[in-house]
Design an enzyme around this catalytic site. Structure first.
Site, PDB file in Angstrom:
ATOM      1  CG  ASP A  54     -38.565  72.395 -74.581  1.00  0.00           C
ATOM      2  OD1 ASP A  54     -39.775  72.507 -74.304  1.00  0.00           O
ATOM      3  OD2 ASP A  54     -37.662  72.512 -73.734  1.00  0.00           O
ATOM      4  CE1 TYR A 145     -53.615  77.254 -69.584  1.00  0.00           C
ATOM      5  CE2 TYR A 145     -55.861  78.025 -69.164  1.00  0.00           C
ATOM      6  CZ  TYR A 145     -54.989  77.077 -69.690  1.00  0.00           C
ATOM      7  OH  TYR A 145     -55.504  75.957 -70.322  1.00  0.00           O
ATOM      8  CB  ALA A 147     -52.833  86.923 -71.188  1.00  0.00           C
ATOM      9  CE  LYS A 149     -54.568  77.286 -73.249  1.00  0.00           C
ATOM     10  NZ  LYS A 149     -54.248  76.252 -74.261  1.00  0.00           N
TER      11      LYS A 149
END
Length: 230
Positions: A54, A145, A147, A149
């Site tokens: 996971d 998101y 940050a 990436k």
């Protein structure tokens, strides 16, 4: 026959990449978050092998992979495609959102790369990160998101410099908005209507990924940006 380990093969870009590699006869290793999901992937991609782990719990990936009956000894590529997104202004984002986003989008790819570096080194393989246009610039409501990436880009750059001497290539692909289930979720969060025809087809991003993988060994694609052409 090349060996590829792919995250996010269940839908969108990951599914398109997995399908293309499978069609040309390569061996797929697909990471699934559960045994049930792994069974679905094996049915969808006959001949594929699955690993259960996971990405939302990167600290447990080492243990989870240790429970698998087999793992690839050599990997021609490790393709990080899976990701999560949750939009909101910085003033509303909770630590839970930050932690979940960073875990799945940044920490898990780093940990998975660490665990499979020996297999990648053995094959002089390639690590490919499907990043995002948000990894190059951050817009309002996209802080968490973007940050994650931006961090993924830093991870790729550092890894490339560290592993160059071991023959491991590292590529970041930055797609613009692509017609995937994630994009549909983004539109719902933005409160806008979703028209998949307005955005990049996942097959186009898959073509970009395969182009980077198939480049002769005398060269390396480091960064590729893919933008909507419509």
């Amino acid at each position: 026959m090349a060996n590829h380990l792919i995250t996010g093969a269940g839908s969108g870009i990951g599914a398109a990449v997995a399908r293309r590699l499978s069609q040309r006869g390569d061996q797929l290793w697909l990471l699934a978050r559960s045994a049930a999901r792994a069974a679905e992937l094996r049915e969808r991609f006959p001949g594929a092998r699955t690993l259960v782990g996971d990405l939302a719990q990167p600290e447990r990936l080492s243990w989870a992979l240790g429970q698998q009956p087999e793992q690839p000894v050599e990997l021609d590529s490790l393709l990080h495609v899976a990701g999560v997104v949750e939009l909101g202004p910085v003033g509303d984002l909770t630590p839970k959102v930050w932690n979940e986003t960073l875990a799945a989008n940044l920490v898990a790819p780093a940990e998975l790369t660490r665990l499979f570096l020996p297999a990648l080194r053995a094959a002089c393989g390639q690590v490919l990160f499907v990043n995002s246009g948000a990894g190059l610039r951050a817009n309002p409501d996209w802080a968490a998101y973007a940050a994650s990436k931006h961090g993924l880009r830093a991870l790729a750059d550092a890894l490339r410099a560290e592993e160059h001497g071991n023959g491991v290539r590292v590529t970041s692909v930055y797609p613009g908005r692509t017609a995937t289930p994630m994009q549909e979720k983004v539109h719902a969060q933005e409160g806008s209507s979703y028209d998949p025809e307005a955005w990049i087809d996942p097959e186009s991003v898959a073509t970009t990924v395969l182009t980077a993988l198939d480049l002769p060994r005398d060269a390396e694609v480091t960064d590729l940006t893919v933008r909507p052409g419509r």
